[in-house]
Motif scaffolding. Structure first.
Motif, short mmCIF file in Angstrom:
data_model
loop_
_atom_site.label_atom_id
_atom_site.label_comp_id
_atom_site.label_asym_id
_atom_site.label_seq_id
_atom_site.Cartn_x
_atom_site.Cartn_y
_atom_site.Cartn_z
N UNK A 169 -6.97 0.65 -18.20
CA UNK A 169 -6.24 1.59 -19.05
C UNK A 169 -6.56 3.03 -18.69
N UNK A 170 -7.85 3.30 -18.42
CA UNK A 170 -8.25 4.66 -18.06
C UNK A 170 -7.64 5.04 -16.70
N UNK A 171 -7.63 4.10 -15.76
CA UNK A 171 -7.03 4.37 -14.46
C UNK A 171 -5.53 4.66 -14.59
N UNK A 172 -4.86 3.91 -15.44
CA UNK A 172 -3.44 4.14 -15.67
C UNK A 172 -3.20 5.53 -16.27
N UNK A 173 -4.07 5.91 -17.22
CA UNK A 173 -3.95 7.24 -17.82
C UNK A 173 -4.16 8.33 -16.76
N UNK A 217 11.98 4.00 -13.21
CA UNK A 217 10.78 4.83 -13.20
C UNK A 217 10.33 5.21 -14.60
N UNK A 218 11.27 5.39 -15.52
CA UNK A 218 10.92 5.83 -16.88
C UNK A 218 10.89 4.67 -17.89
N UNK A 219 11.19 3.48 -17.41
CA UNK A 219 11.22 2.33 -18.32
C UNK A 219 9.84 2.07 -18.92
N UNK A 220 8.79 2.22 -18.09
CA UNK A 220 7.43 2.00 -18.58
C UNK A 220 7.07 3.02 -19.65
#
Length: 629
Positions: A169-173, A217-220
């Motif tokens: 989660x931190x990596x994704x942030x 690209x913006x779906x997530x």
């Protein structure tokens, strides 16, 4: 007489010796009197005569009162004062004219000075206003840069101090915030491009994948914020012309702004339609593409709506609300103008915003600016070309990396074993290797690369201190393309790498023009044969995907991408589609099945999508190849 003589008196007497008192007199001064004056005696008096020439006329009667026809004349000249002389009047006139000209120039200069002062005052005011806007812009851009930087550096500092790995989660942030930083920098660079007279690159397009890519690209992000994000694109069977890069930037910025100011559980809609299309054959001659983005976010107050497209303008400057860099909407406006389009805004505070962009998409709207679509091939000197350096000497390895990194992505290994593993993981475009190295030497690396299906196609260059014809022949027998002896010239290495890659790209071009799916021979890469076999085995599977193909081949997605890209110049999905469409072609020419049945036979549930990509691949729709019965 002089003009100073204020009074003139003239006396007269009839020449008659008897009864002279019974004679009457009449006189007139020509140039002064308008009629005769009956004299009351024998004198005529004039006062204050103007300067000029006069004639005094006199007549008389006899004692019987009969007027005589004979007139007596007397010329009188009153000399003028000097100021009434002609030369004085001419001089005075010239002086008056000069005075008038001077006065006119004086007032004109005064007005001009006054206007210049007002203009300068306005310019200084605008300069100060622009300086304040720039100051606010840099303050806010610093705020926008600082926020994602903080969200990247703080976790890094924490995990470095603790010596542990960050969680997913931190990596994704951190990844999202690094993308935000990149987006801000790209916007600033796009402005610099516009100031440098950026040119349109209009190309024909048979499909609107740019919009579906943006939606993906913006779906997530939409799922993260729980926002209902929809994309409604009206498909067309005609070829439209536009600059895909500019359109993508316009839509990305609009969607990004919409996500920024739309709260959770909100709604954002991207809608694309057409208006006033005039077509010829399968192309749009003139027409408009209408792009709409609307949301139910914060909205924009009416008093700010005319200013939001100005450069450096921020809608809200209060510190307790969202900061905006003042780039996004201004960049959108500039790009729309560059594309000969227009942008309209309808917004209500607290209800939402509705942006409408209208762009011309006909080939006559751009005339000579339309560029023919070409098959995209990775350029030799681009950041996407990967070079693997295998060299145990750190100084040589670092020197070559510094010299080559301007043109290529460089991977490094200090021994043959690690170098071979990097080659398997990243599938580089070319390998430059030493021969004398620990663990695996260069000859062993070359044999393993050529023996493995994944890496057999990769060109190999030896860079070694082993000299002599025997050593050179031994190296070239492994399948290496070149053998460079130390000491070497870095210019020679650069040129040989460039030539080798260019030759390979020329082969790819030739390969694309010829039949891709011939019977397996020694001339066809055996790994590509294996890929073809997997696609053939699941030809009718409409759920066939890249991940499915990777699982069957037991290979990573990026490895397969680079392998197929290196062999064919195509992406994975392009290669899959090309293979399926090549299988559909004989079925169409046979004519025993309908187009819809053939589409299902090669794994396409959507008949329109099949027709569109078939036309893109072969230049004509499927119906063109169906024989007439």
């Amino acid at each position: 007489m002089s003009y100073k003589d204020q009074k003139i008196e003239l006396g007269f007497q009839a020449i008659q010796y008897e009864n002279t008192q019974r004679c009457q007199y009449a006189y007139m001064l020509e140039g002064f009197d308008k009629d005769w004056t009956l004299a009351n005696g024998t004198r005529a008096t004039y006062t204050n005569l103007p300067s000029g020439n006069y004639t005094f006329l006199l007549k008389a009667t006899n004692e019987d009162g009969v007027w005589t026809d004979k007139l007596k004349r007397l010329n009188i000249v009153v000399t003028p004062p000097f100021w009434e002389r002609l030369w004085v009047q001419i001089l005075a006139g010239i002086l008056v004219v000069l005075l008038g000209v001077w006065a006119f120039r004086f007032f004109l200069l005064r007005e001009r000075t006054k206007n210049m002062f007002e203009i300068e005052k306005q310019r200084v005011y605008q300069f100060e206003e622009l300086a304040q806007m720039k100051l606010r812009f840099f303050t806010n851009i610093s705020h926008e840069l600082r926020t994602p930087l903080t969200l990247i550096t703080s976790p890094l500092d924490k995990y470095i101090r603790r010596g542990v790995k960050p969680d997913t989660k931190v990596l994704q942030m951190m990844h999202r915030n690094s993308n935000r930083l990149l987006e801000l920098v790209n916007q600033i660079l796009d402005f610099r491009k516009l100031e440098g007279n950026q040119q349109l690159r209009i190309k024909p397009h048979d499909e609107l994948s740019v919009y579906t890519n943006i939606y993906t690209a913006y779906e997530y992000w939409a799922k993260e914020k729980n926002i209902d994000f929809r994309c409604e694109v009206l498909e067309t069977d005609y070829t439209v012309c536009f600059d895909a890069d500019i359109v993508e930037k316009i839509i990305s910025n609009l969607i990004s702004n919409a996500f920024k100011f739309t709260p959770k559980n909100g709604q954002i809609v991207l809608k694309v339609s057409y208006a006033h299309l005039q077509t010829h054959e399968d192309k749009v001659v003139t027409g408009k593409m209408v792009i709409e983005v609307f949301d139910n976010g914060a909205g924009i107050p009416e008093k700010y709506q005319e200013k939001v497209f100005e450069r450096f303008y921020q809608l809200d400057e209060t510190p307790n609300k969202c900061y905006s860099s003042g780039i996004g909407l201004s960049l959108i406006s500039e790009l729309v103008k560059l594309h000969n389009g227009r942008i309209d805004l309808k917004s209500e505070e607290g209800i939402g915003s509705h942006f409408t962009i209208t762009l011309p998409v006909g080939y006559k709207d751009y005339e000579a600016n339309v560029q023919e679509a070409v098959v995209p091939i990775t350029e030799v000197a681009s950041g996407e070309t990967v070079v693997l350096l295998i060299e145990d000497n750190e100084d040589i390895r670092n020197y070559l990396t510094a010299e080559l990194s301007e043109d290529y992505v460089i991977l490094q290994a200090d021994n043959g074993k690690d170098g071979f593993q990097l080659a398997l993981e990243h599938i580089p475009d070319i390998v430059v290797s030493d021969i004398m190295m620990p663990l695996f030497d260069g000859i062993q690396v070359a044999n393993q690369l050529k023996a493995n299906e994944l890496t057999a196609h990769i060109p190999l260059m030896f860079l070694t201190a082993k000299t002599g014809l025997d050593n050179k022949l031994k190296g070239l027998e492994t399948g290496a393309e070149d053998y460079i002896e130390k000491p070497f010239s870095v210019s020679e290495i650069k040129m040989k790498i460039q030539n080798r890659l260019e030759s390979r790209h020329q082969l790819i071009k030739k390969y694309q023009k010829e039949e891709l799916f011939i019977e397996p021979t020694s001339l066809v890469d055996q790994y590509l044969v294996k890929v073809n076999e997997v696609i053939e085995a699941h030809l009718e599977n409409s759920e066939f995907s890249i991940d499915f193909l990777c699982d069957k081949l037991a290979i990573g997605r990026s490895q397969l991408y680079r392998k197929i890209q290196a062999l064919t110049g195509k992406t994975i999905i392009e290669y899959i589609n090309t293979y399926k469409l090549s299988k559909a072609m004989p079925m169409l020419q046979d004519g025993s099945l309908s187009i819809k049945e053939i589409a299902f036979k090669v794994g396409y549930n959507d008949n329109r999508y099949f027709s569109r990509i078939f036309k893109k691949e072969f230049g004509h729709p499927p119906s063109h190849y169906v024989p007439n019965k």
